[in-house]
Scaffold this active site. Structure first.
Site, mmCIF file in Angstrom:
data_model
loop_
_atom_site.group_PDB
_atom_site.id
_atom_site.type_symbol
_atom_site.label_atom_id
_atom_site.label_comp_id
_atom_site.label_asym_id
_atom_site.label_seq_id
_atom_site.Cartn_x
_atom_site.Cartn_y
_atom_site.Cartn_z
ATOM 1 N N GLY A 189 39.584 56.205 34.930
ATOM 2 C CA GLY A 189 39.545 55.133 33.951
ATOM 3 C C GLY A 189 40.473 53.965 34.246
ATOM 4 O O GLY A 189 40.510 53.007 33.491
ATOM 5 N N SER B 191 42.656 61.350 43.887
ATOM 6 C CA SER B 191 43.475 61.917 44.976
ATOM 7 C C SER B 191 44.941 61.497 44.969
ATOM 8 O O SER B 191 45.467 61.038 45.976
ATOM 9 C CB SER B 191 42.841 61.599 46.325
ATOM 10 O OG SER B 191 42.815 60.231 46.595
ATOM 11 N N GLY C 94 44.098 55.947 41.742
ATOM 12 C CA GLY C 94 44.545 55.767 40.364
ATOM 13 C C GLY C 94 43.898 56.834 39.502
ATOM 14 O O GLY C 94 42.960 57.513 39.935
ATOM 15 N N GLY D 64 40.219 51.784 36.574
ATOM 16 C CA GLY D 64 39.492 50.615 37.047
ATOM 17 C C GLY D 64 39.415 50.498 38.557
ATOM 18 O O GLY D 64 39.005 49.467 39.088
ATOM 19 N N LYS D 65 39.768 51.557 39.255
ATOM 20 C CA LYS D 65 39.774 51.501 40.719
ATOM 21 C C LYS D 65 38.375 51.286 41.295
ATOM 22 O O LYS D 65 38.207 50.523 42.241
ATOM 23 C CB LYS D 65 40.445 52.734 41.324
ATOM 24 C CG LYS D 65 39.768 54.033 40.997
ATOM 25 C CD LYS D 65 40.642 55.226 41.321
ATOM 26 C CE LYS D 65 40.048 56.480 40.741
ATOM 27 N NZ LYS D 65 39.954 56.482 39.286
#
Length: 172
Positions: A9, A79, A6, A11-12
């Site tokens: 920021g 990525s 993701g 939240g991953k």
């Protein structure tokens, strides 16, 4: 192998850490690899698209090494490129890709590291989602993390997907 991807920021990492805690309570062989921390370990500081792809493949190779040894591996990283999705799918037999999505306005509002604000002012180059296009993944699971609440429910979704994916590969 659980690959959370993701934008910065989204939240991953927060989800990955909580997933790690939940899985660690059930199994001793779990490791969490954070994208930023791995950059430091690998000494990989090129942030252009090719540099990002290169470090993502190194991350994947490390995760594959751990996974082959029976270690449940959780990776959180940006990525967000088709090359990485294809690379991971080719190299991991037990691979679960989780796309942690978030509205762009919310990413800018969160911006704890001032990545977006600096990039939008032209002070920070090579920011995925600003001056580097990303390929939205066709992930096994998509979690909308625009609202931060409900982390337990979001982790539960990942755990359920892990279980259903694992069971379907065992039955094949």
């Amino acid at each position: 192998m659980v690959w959370l991807t993701g934008l910065a920021g989204s939240g991953k990492s927060t989800l990955a850490k909580e997933l790690y805690i939940k899985l660690q309570s059930q199994a001793l062989n779990v490791v969490y690899l954070d994208g930023d921390e791995l950059r430091d370990v690998l000494g990989a500081y090129s942030y252009d698209k090719q540099g990002r792809i290169s470090v993502a493949k190194k991350r994947a190779d490390l995760a594959r090494l751990l996974s082959r040894q029976g270690i449940i591996t959780i990776v959180s990283t940006i990525s967000m490129f088709d090359e990485i999705y294809a690379y991971n799918r080719e190299h991991f037999p037990n691979y679960l890709e989780v796309y942690v999505s978030c509205d762009y306005d919310e990413l800018i509002r969160r911006d704890q590291k001032q990545i977006y604000s600096k990039a939008l002012k032209g002070e920070l180059p090579n920011v995925v989602g600003v001056d580097i296009d990303y390929d939205e993944p066709k992930a096994h699971l998509r979690i909308d993390n625009t609202t931060l609440g409900g982390i337990d429910e979001k982790v539960k979704q990942i755990l359920e997907k892990i279980q259903s994916t694992f069971q379907s590969t065992q039955g094949a």
